[in-house]
Design a protein around this motif. Sequence first.
Motif, mmCIF file in Angstrom:
data_model
loop_
_atom_site.group_PDB
_atom_site.id
_atom_site.type_symbol
_atom_site.label_atom_id
_atom_site.label_comp_id
_atom_site.label_asym_id
_atom_site.label_seq_id
_atom_site.Cartn_x
_atom_site.Cartn_y
_atom_site.Cartn_z
ATOM 1 N N GLU B 66 0.804 -1.232 0.000
ATOM 2 C CA GLU B 66 0.000 0.000 0.000
ATOM 3 C C GLU B 66 0.832 1.275 0.000
ATOM 4 O OE1 GLU B 66 -2.741 0.138 3.227
ATOM 5 O OE2 GLU B 66 -3.988 1.644 2.256
ATOM 6 N N SER B 67 1.949 1.278 0.701
ATOM 7 C CA SER B 67 2.752 2.496 0.796
ATOM 8 C C SER B 67 3.420 2.861 -0.521
ATOM 9 C CB SER B 67 3.822 2.328 1.878
ATOM 10 O OG SER B 67 4.719 1.293 1.527
ATOM 11 N N ARG B 68 3.467 1.910 -1.472
ATOM 12 C CA ARG B 68 4.170 2.168 -2.737
ATOM 13 C C ARG B 68 3.257 2.120 -3.964
ATOM 14 N NH1 ARG B 68 8.172 -1.367 -4.434
ATOM 15 N NH2 ARG B 68 7.322 -3.177 -3.339
ATOM 16 N N VAL B 69 1.994 1.767 -3.770
ATOM 17 C CA VAL B 69 1.100 1.504 -4.902
ATOM 18 C C VAL B 69 0.086 2.620 -5.112
ATOM 19 C CG1 VAL B 69 -0.787 0.025 -5.716
ATOM 20 C CG2 VAL B 69 1.277 -1.000 -4.769
ATOM 21 N N THR B 70 -0.143 2.926 -6.381
ATOM 22 C CA THR B 70 -1.261 3.785 -6.772
ATOM 23 C C THR B 70 -1.917 3.164 -7.994
ATOM 24 O OG1 THR B 70 -0.138 5.790 -6.009
ATOM 25 C CG2 THR B 70 -2.022 6.065 -7.488
ATOM 26 N N ILE B 71 -3.226 2.952 -7.915
ATOM 27 C CA ILE B 71 -3.996 2.485 -9.063
ATOM 28 C C ILE B 71 -4.971 3.596 -9.433
ATOM 29 C CG2 ILE B 71 -5.610 0.768 -9.962
ATOM 30 C CD1 ILE B 71 -4.398 -1.276 -8.048
ATOM 31 N N SER B 72 -5.023 3.933 -10.704
ATOM 32 C CA SER B 72 -5.896 5.006 -11.169
ATOM 33 C C SER B 72 -6.674 4.531 -12.385
ATOM 34 C CB SER B 72 -5.071 6.243 -11.505
ATOM 35 O OG SER B 72 -4.109 5.951 -12.500
ATOM 36 N N VAL B 73 -7.720 5.275 -12.715
ATOM 37 C CA VAL B 73 -8.560 4.927 -13.850
ATOM 38 C C VAL B 73 -8.749 6.147 -14.738
ATOM 39 C CG1 VAL B 73 -10.723 5.389 -12.636
ATOM 40 C CG2 VAL B 73 -10.711 3.789 -14.561
ATOM 41 N N ASP B 74 -8.749 5.921 -16.031
ATOM 42 C CA ASP B 74 -9.039 6.962 -17.019
ATOM 43 C C ASP B 74 -10.190 6.460 -17.873
ATOM 44 O OD1 ASP B 74 -9.174 8.745 -19.133
ATOM 45 O OD2 ASP B 74 -7.001 9.050 -19.206
ATOM 46 N N THR B 75 -11.397 6.858 -17.506
ATOM 47 C CA THR B 75 -12.573 6.343 -18.203
ATOM 48 C C THR B 75 -12.635 6.845 -19.647
ATOM 49 O OG1 THR B 75 -13.890 8.144 -17.277
ATOM 50 C CG2 THR B 75 -13.929 6.041 -16.105
ATOM 51 N N SER B 76 -12.063 8.006 -19.921
ATOM 52 C CA SER B 76 -12.094 8.532 -21.295
ATOM 53 C C SER B 76 -11.266 7.677 -22.241
ATOM 54 C CB SER B 76 -11.599 9.984 -21.316
ATOM 55 O OG SER B 76 -10.225 10.049 -20.991
ATOM 56 N N LYS B 77 -10.244 7.028 -21.698
ATOM 57 C CA LYS B 77 -9.384 6.161 -22.518
ATOM 58 C C LYS B 77 -9.708 4.684 -22.318
ATOM 59 C CE LYS B 77 -5.426 9.315 -22.634
ATOM 60 N NZ LYS B 77 -3.977 9.478 -22.314
ATOM 61 N N ASN B 78 -10.656 4.394 -21.435
ATOM 62 C CA ASN B 78 -10.998 3.007 -21.113
ATOM 63 C C ASN B 78 -9.772 2.241 -20.603
ATOM 64 O OD1 ASN B 78 -13.648 1.998 -21.076
ATOM 65 N ND2 ASN B 78 -13.176 0.470 -22.629
#
Lengths: 106, 123
Positions: B66-78
């Motif tokens: 958790e201290s090193r992870v980032t998950i993100s989403v870009d719905t415009s690019k799917n």
Amino acid sequence: DIQMTQSPSTLSASVGDRVTITCRATQSISNWLAWYQQKPGRAPKLLIYKASSLESGVPSGFSGSGSGTEFTLTISSLQPDDFATYYCQQYNSFPWTFGQGTKVEI
Amino acid sequence: QVQLQESGPGLVKPSQTLSLTCTVSGGSISSGSYFWTWIRQHPGKGLEWIGYIYYSGSTYYNPSLESRVTISVDTSKNQFSLKLSFVTAADTAVYYCARGLTTVARWGHFDLWGRGTLVTVSS
């Protein structure tokens, strides 16, 4: 974390054999367990979810059972395409965790 | 049919940030019926769940990362993405993106996977 332990780690079998793989959890996970099949160089494939529900498209020769802390995956009659590594996975609580795998080989 | 495809550098230097993207084709990442997740597999080893994201942006990570992870989403690019910072050789693995159903009594199993991409951490 909930630890998942599979047995055996390796299983030698022949085409037509009935095969059973066991997965044990360090605490009760109700029936929130999935089974996956993985072939070399390929992504895992979902076989079973909720301990005994067969994923769409998976041959009926695969079945799952169990609840609480002990679960089994059974292949009723081993086919050539079934030689692979099988993983269990609990999703009762975070973090979701997998067993170490059972390799089914000839 | 819906397909997932991972992309990103196959080689990352120690202490740098690993960045991968998963492109969803044949379906919308904004469907509320699914969550989107990253899983990794160390060479010759078992599977480790990294974290998931919902199309709204809500996330949950494995505490071990958790201290090193980032998950993100870009719905415009799917697409959805993984960033893992301060990598070491222990982060060398095949990284899979996968999908899970939300229209079930309990989230957590993965019904569709990408083919995976090997990321090696080395100078």
